[in-house]
Write a protein that holds these residues in place. Structure first.
Motif, PDB file in Angstrom:
ATOM      1  N   GLU A  84     -52.044 -92.456  31.750  1.00  0.00           N
ATOM      2  CA  GLU A  84     -53.003 -91.578  32.431  1.00  0.00           C
ATOM      3  C   GLU A  84     -52.364 -90.335  33.042  1.00  0.00           C
ATOM      4  O   GLU A  84     -53.059 -89.374  33.365  1.00  0.00           O
ATOM      5  CB  GLU A  84     -53.768 -92.362  33.499  1.00  0.00           C
ATOM      6  CG  GLU A  84     -52.928 -92.791  34.679  1.00  0.00           C
ATOM      7  CD  GLU A  84     -53.747 -93.469  35.767  1.00  0.00           C
ATOM      8  OE1 GLU A  84     -53.203 -93.586  36.876  1.00  0.00           O
ATOM      9  OE2 GLU A  84     -54.898 -93.849  35.519  1.00  0.00           O
ATOM     10  N   ASP A  85     -51.044 -90.334  33.192  1.00  0.00           N
ATOM     11  CA  ASP A  85     -50.361 -89.153  33.725  1.00  0.00           C
ATOM     12  C   ASP A  85     -49.870 -88.214  32.626  1.00  0.00           C
ATOM     13  O   ASP A  85     -49.299 -87.164  32.909  1.00  0.00           O
ATOM     14  CB  ASP A  85     -49.194 -89.564  34.618  1.00  0.00           C
ATOM     15  CG  ASP A  85     -48.056 -90.224  33.858  1.00  0.00           C
ATOM     16  OD1 ASP A  85     -48.308 -90.820  32.785  1.00  0.00           O
ATOM     17  OD2 ASP A  85     -46.905 -90.165  34.339  1.00  0.00           O
ATOM     18  N   ASP A  86     -50.115 -88.563  31.357  1.00  0.00           N
ATOM     19  CA  ASP A  86     -49.584 -87.798  30.223  1.00  0.00           C
ATOM     20  C   ASP A  86     -50.171 -86.384  30.150  1.00  0.00           C
ATOM     21  O   ASP A  86     -49.454 -85.397  30.273  1.00  0.00           O
ATOM     22  CB  ASP A  86     -49.839 -88.569  28.924  1.00  0.00           C
ATOM     23  CG  ASP A  86     -49.074 -88.004  27.738  1.00  0.00           C
ATOM     24  OD1 ASP A  86     -48.204 -87.143  27.940  1.00  0.00           O
ATOM     25  OD2 ASP A  86     -49.358 -88.434  26.609  1.00  0.00           O
ATOM     26  N   MET A  87     -51.462 -86.275  29.945  1.00  0.00           N
ATOM     27  CA  MET A  87     -52.070 -84.939  29.833  1.00  0.00           C
ATOM     28  C   MET A  87     -51.991 -84.165  31.147  1.00  0.00           C
ATOM     29  O   MET A  87     -51.688 -82.964  31.128  1.00  0.00           O
ATOM     30  CB  MET A  87     -53.521 -85.056  29.346  1.00  0.00           C
ATOM     31  CG  MET A  87     -54.118 -83.699  28.981  1.00  0.00           C
ATOM     32  SD  MET A  87     -53.173 -82.967  27.620  1.00  0.00           S
ATOM     33  CE  MET A  87     -53.394 -81.240  27.958  1.00  0.00           C
ATOM     34  N   PRO A  88     -52.224 -84.796  32.305  1.00  0.00           N
ATOM     35  CA  PRO A  88     -52.030 -84.041  33.550  1.00  0.00           C
ATOM     36  C   PRO A  88     -50.617 -83.465  33.687  1.00  0.00           C
ATOM     37  O   PRO A  88     -50.446 -82.355  34.195  1.00  0.00           O
ATOM     38  CB  PRO A  88     -52.319 -85.079  34.635  1.00  0.00           C
ATOM     39  CG  PRO A  88     -53.284 -86.013  33.997  1.00  0.00           C
ATOM     40  CD  PRO A  88     -52.823 -86.115  32.559  1.00  0.00           C
ATOM     41  N   ALA A  89     -49.606 -84.187  33.199  1.00  0.00           N
ATOM     42  CA  ALA A  89     -48.231 -83.669  33.261  1.00  0.00           C
ATOM     43  C   ALA A  89     -48.084 -82.405  32.416  1.00  0.00           C
ATOM     44  O   ALA A  89     -47.431 -81.440  32.834  1.00  0.00           O
ATOM     45  CB  ALA A  89     -47.242 -84.741  32.797  1.00  0.00           C
ATOM     46  N   HIS A  90     -48.706 -82.396  31.237  1.00  0.00           N
ATOM     47  CA  HIS A  90     -48.654 -81.198  30.390  1.00  0.00           C
ATOM     48  C   HIS A  90     -49.374 -80.026  31.060  1.00  0.00           C
ATOM     49  O   HIS A  90     -48.874 -78.895  31.036  1.00  0.00           O
ATOM     50  CB  HIS A  90     -49.274 -81.481  29.023  1.00  0.00           C
ATOM     51  CG  HIS A  90     -48.520 -82.474  28.211  1.00  0.00           C
ATOM     52  ND1 HIS A  90     -47.181 -82.355  27.921  1.00  0.00           N
ATOM     53  CD2 HIS A  90     -48.925 -83.630  27.616  1.00  0.00           C
ATOM     54  CE1 HIS A  90     -46.789 -83.371  27.186  1.00  0.00           C
ATOM     55  NE2 HIS A  90     -47.826 -84.177  26.989  1.00  0.00           N
ATOM     56  N   ILE A  91     -50.516 -80.283  31.645  1.00  0.00           N
ATOM     57  CA  ILE A  91     -51.274 -79.210  32.317  1.00  0.00           C
ATOM     58  C   ILE A  91     -50.493 -78.678  33.510  1.00  0.00           C
ATOM     59  O   ILE A  91     -50.400 -77.459  33.712  1.00  0.00           O
ATOM     60  CB  ILE A  91     -52.669 -79.704  32.744  1.00  0.00           C
ATOM     61  CG1 ILE A  91     -53.513 -79.986  31.497  1.00  0.00           C
ATOM     62  CG2 ILE A  91     -53.361 -78.681  33.650  1.00  0.00           C
ATOM     63  CD1 ILE A  91     -54.827 -80.673  31.778  1.00  0.00           C
ATOM     64  N   ARG A  92     -49.914 -79.560  34.303  1.00  0.00           N
ATOM     65  CA  ARG A  92     -49.112 -79.125  35.455  1.00  0.00           C
ATOM     66  C   ARG A  92     -47.952 -78.233  34.999  1.00  0.00           C
ATOM     67  O   ARG A  92     -47.633 -77.243  35.651  1.00  0.00           O
ATOM     68  CB  ARG A  92     -48.558 -80.340  36.195  1.00  0.00           C
ATOM     69  CG  ARG A  92     -49.621 -81.119  36.937  1.00  0.00           C
ATOM     70  CD  ARG A  92     -49.062 -82.431  37.438  1.00  0.00           C
ATOM     71  NE  ARG A  92     -50.039 -83.138  38.228  1.00  0.00           N
ATOM     72  CZ  ARG A  92     -49.761 -83.747  39.364  1.00  0.00           C
ATOM     73  NH1 ARG A  92     -48.523 -83.742  39.841  1.00  0.00           N
ATOM     74  NH2 ARG A  92     -50.701 -84.366  40.030  1.00  0.00           N
ATOM     75  N   SER A  93     -47.341 -78.612  33.884  1.00  0.00           N
ATOM     76  CA  SER A  93     -46.235 -77.823  33.355  1.00  0.00           C
ATOM     77  C   SER A  93     -46.699 -76.433  32.919  1.00  0.00           C
ATOM     78  O   SER A  93     -46.017 -75.434  33.164  1.00  0.00           O
ATOM     79  CB  SER A  93     -45.593 -78.569  32.178  1.00  0.00           C
ATOM     80  OG  SER A  93     -44.544 -77.827  31.636  1.00  0.00           O
ATOM     81  N   VAL A  94     -47.865 -76.374  32.287  1.00  0.00           N
ATOM     82  CA  VAL A  94     -48.408 -75.086  31.841  1.00  0.00           C
ATOM     83  C   VAL A  94     -48.773 -74.208  33.039  1.00  0.00           C
ATOM     84  O   VAL A  94     -48.588 -72.990  33.011  1.00  0.00           O
ATOM     85  CB  VAL A  94     -49.632 -75.306  30.916  1.00  0.00           C
ATOM     86  CG1 VAL A  94     -50.378 -74.020  30.685  1.00  0.00           C
ATOM     87  CG2 VAL A  94     -49.191 -75.920  29.603  1.00  0.00           C
TER      88      VAL A  94
END
Length: 179
Positions: free
Chosen positions: A125-135
């Motif tokens: 569940e932290d996978d896509m949020p991690a990508h968005i945070r990075s962007v």
């Protein structure tokens, strides 16, 4: 062509008005045209890994500061790049630890874990949020080097921001260019 040139060193010549600029420490003449003495621009690069225990901020300022000093570059730029899509780099305050906690709380509100909007959940569940945070943050930073040191503000530090819950090894490349 170069037989007419009397110089202590020659690297690259480029036309510059009536004179020729040479990269490196050059003195001499070429067919009667003066060479302008100019210091060479050096570029050095180092790669290192940072162990992250999970989501949160890791201060990497001293590691980068120490290496910049080793390069002996007096004036130039330091470029820092992270080779990952679920961690990022930020320039932020390094005096009060509450700043890190506040940044994490703000990002959790902005990009919550487990949001049903996200389809990309292959790694949790932290996978896509991690990508968005990075962007939303940065994968690189550029800091001036002045007097042989990083020209950071009084309370500024360089932080690696891990956006995943699990521990990871994060690869960083630091490039210093200058003279």
């Amino acid at each position: 062509m170069f037989q007419h040139m009397r110089a202590s060193a020659l690297w690259v010549l480029a036309r510059h008005g009536d004179a020729y600029r040479a990269r490196g420490w050059v003195q001499g003449e070429w067919s009667g045209r003066k060479l302008i003495k100019e210091q060479v621009s050096a570029m050095q690069q180092k790669e290192f890994t940072v162990t992250c225990r999970g989501r949160g901020l890791v201060d990497i300022t001293n590691r980068i500061r120490d290496w910049v000093a080793e390069t002996q570059v007096k004036t130039g730029l330091c470029h820092v790049f992270i080779h990952h899509t679920s961690a990022s780099l930020i320039l932020s305050e390094n005096a009060d630890p509450d700043v890190c906690a506040d940044l994490e709380r703000f990002m959790a509100r902005l990009v919550p874990d487990g949001d049903p909007l996200f389809e990309h959940v292959a790694e949790g569940e932290d996978d896509m949020p991690a990508h968005i945070r990075s962007v939303l943050t940065r994968s690189d930073l550029t800091i001036p080097v002045t007097g042989g040191q990083l020209a950071l503000g009084t309370w500024q530090g360089i932080w690696l921001w891990e956006h995943r819950y699990q521990a990871h090894q994060r690869r960083i490349t630091v490039t210093v260019q200058g003279s």
